[in-house]
Design a protein around this motif. Structure first.
Motif, mmCIF file in Angstrom:
data_model
loop_
_atom_site.group_PDB
_atom_site.id
_atom_site.type_symbol
_atom_site.label_atom_id
_atom_site.label_comp_id
_atom_site.label_asym_id
_atom_site.label_seq_id
_atom_site.Cartn_x
_atom_site.Cartn_y
_atom_site.Cartn_z
ATOM 1 N N ALA A 77 0.810 -1.221 0.000
ATOM 2 C CA ALA A 77 0.000 0.000 0.000
ATOM 3 C C ALA A 77 0.847 1.276 0.000
ATOM 4 O O ALA A 77 0.348 2.352 -0.328
ATOM 5 C CB ALA A 77 -0.932 0.010 1.212
ATOM 6 N N HIS A 78 2.124 1.164 0.352
ATOM 7 C CA HIS A 78 2.980 2.354 0.449
ATOM 8 C C HIS A 78 4.105 2.379 -0.580
ATOM 9 O O HIS A 78 5.002 3.202 -0.503
ATOM 10 C CB HIS A 78 3.559 2.472 1.862
ATOM 11 N N ARG A 79 4.043 1.489 -1.553
ATOM 12 C CA ARG A 79 5.130 1.434 -2.552
ATOM 13 C C ARG A 79 5.215 2.703 -3.382
ATOM 14 O O ARG A 79 6.283 3.075 -3.839
ATOM 15 C CB ARG A 79 4.952 0.223 -3.454
ATOM 16 N N THR A 80 4.083 3.390 -3.587
ATOM 17 C CA THR A 80 4.104 4.613 -4.392
ATOM 18 C C THR A 80 3.902 5.876 -3.549
ATOM 19 O O THR A 80 3.802 6.975 -4.105
ATOM 20 C CB THR A 80 3.018 4.561 -5.488
ATOM 21 N N LEU A 81 3.839 5.733 -2.234
ATOM 22 C CA LEU A 81 3.675 6.889 -1.349
ATOM 23 C C LEU A 81 4.890 7.817 -1.497
ATOM 24 O O LEU A 81 6.026 7.369 -1.336
ATOM 25 C CB LEU A 81 3.566 6.414 0.112
ATOM 26 N N PRO A 82 4.668 9.106 -1.802
ATOM 27 C CA PRO A 82 5.820 10.017 -1.876
ATOM 28 C C PRO A 82 6.502 10.154 -0.507
ATOM 29 O O PRO A 82 5.826 10.330 0.509
ATOM 30 C CB PRO A 82 5.198 11.349 -2.301
ATOM 31 N N ILE A 83 7.818 10.057 -0.501
ATOM 32 C CA ILE A 83 8.599 10.198 0.736
ATOM 33 C C ILE A 83 9.771 11.124 0.448
ATOM 34 O O ILE A 83 10.600 10.841 -0.421
ATOM 35 C CB ILE A 83 9.134 8.846 1.247
ATOM 36 N N LEU A 84 9.822 12.238 1.181
ATOM 37 C CA LEU A 84 10.922 13.195 1.049
ATOM 38 C C LEU A 84 11.839 13.082 2.254
ATOM 39 O O LEU A 84 11.369 12.945 3.381
ATOM 40 C CB LEU A 84 10.382 14.629 0.972
ATOM 41 N N MET A 85 13.139 13.158 2.005
ATOM 42 C CA MET A 85 14.108 13.249 3.087
ATOM 43 C C MET A 85 14.335 14.734 3.369
ATOM 44 O O MET A 85 14.536 15.514 2.427
ATOM 45 C CB MET A 85 15.444 12.616 2.687
ATOM 46 N N LEU A 86 14.292 15.123 4.623
ATOM 47 C CA LEU A 86 14.602 16.488 5.051
ATOM 48 C C LEU A 86 15.684 16.356 6.108
ATOM 49 O O LEU A 86 15.409 15.959 7.241
ATOM 50 C CB LEU A 86 13.356 17.178 5.622
ATOM 51 N N THR A 87 16.915 16.657 5.719
ATOM 52 C CA THR A 87 18.055 16.315 6.562
ATOM 53 C C THR A 87 19.191 17.315 6.394
ATOM 54 O O THR A 87 19.236 18.053 5.408
ATOM 55 C CB THR A 87 18.546 14.888 6.215
ATOM 56 N N THR A 88 20.103 17.306 7.350
ATOM 57 C CA THR A 88 21.303 18.132 7.231
ATOM 58 C C THR A 88 22.335 17.475 6.320
ATOM 59 O O THR A 88 23.278 18.128 5.896
ATOM 60 C CB THR A 88 21.949 18.365 8.612
ATOM 61 N N GLU A 89 22.142 16.182 6.020
ATOM 62 C CA GLU A 89 23.087 15.442 5.169
ATOM 63 C C GLU A 89 22.962 15.917 3.719
ATOM 64 O O GLU A 89 21.874 15.879 3.150
ATOM 65 C CB GLU A 89 22.799 13.946 5.220
ATOM 66 N N ALA A 90 24.083 16.346 3.125
ATOM 67 C CA ALA A 90 24.072 16.786 1.727
ATOM 68 C C ALA A 90 25.025 15.955 0.872
ATOM 69 O O ALA A 90 25.220 16.241 -0.300
ATOM 70 C CB ALA A 90 24.457 18.259 1.645
ATOM 71 N N ASP A 91 25.591 14.907 1.470
ATOM 72 C CA ASP A 91 26.554 14.054 0.792
ATOM 73 C C ASP A 91 25.890 13.268 -0.347
ATOM 74 O O ASP A 91 24.812 12.690 -0.168
ATOM 75 C CB ASP A 91 27.147 13.089 1.836
ATOM 76 N N ASP A 92 26.531 13.261 -1.525
ATOM 77 C CA ASP A 92 25.956 12.573 -2.688
ATOM 78 C C ASP A 92 25.765 11.076 -2.450
ATOM 79 O O ASP A 92 24.795 10.492 -2.927
ATOM 80 C CB ASP A 92 26.832 12.789 -3.926
#
Length: 125
Positions: A77-92
């Motif tokens: 049910a959550h395979r297409t749920l949009p998930i954003l990371m909001l973090t201090t990590e900017a490493d590629d």
């Protein structure tokens, strides 16, 4: 611009201040917001609450953001749920790890409120 039908966003962060800032920003743009302090709380809440988007921190106690994403993606049910990371990590390398786990997007803290709303509108309307 407020969404025509209120979308529900879950913000997951161990920092109450950060959750408050995200919640204030998104409520001001017309979204409903639910909060969780870590991935485990998010998994419990999402079992009973339908959300249209998850915004999660990376580094949290109990369950980190990458583990949360992997566990949500394992649930059909959550395979297409949009998930954003909001973090201090900017490493590629970390961003690549997030994409591999199933993150929809990546925003680096501190966030610009207008940019956050713009990204949220793009991914969940």
């Amino acid at each position: 611009m407020e969404p025509s039908v209120k979308k529900k966003v879950m913000t997951v962060d161990d920092s109450r201040t950060m959750r408050d800032m995200v919640s204030f920003t998104l409520k001001g743009a017309g979204y409903d917001v639910v909060e969780a302090a870590d991935g485990q709380q998010a998994m419990s809440a999402i079992a009973t609450t339908k959300v249209d988007l998850v915004i999660t921190d990376l580094n949290m106690p109990v369950m980190d953001g990458l583990t949360l994403i992997r566990r949500l993606r394992a649930i059909p049910a959550h395979r297409t749920l949009p998930i954003l990371m909001l973090t201090t990590e900017a490493d590629d390398a970390k961003k690549a790890e997030g994409r591999a786990a199933g993150a929809t997007g990546w925003i680096v803290k501190p966030f610009n409120p207008d940019k956050l709303v713009s990204v949220v509108q793009k991914v969940c309307g």
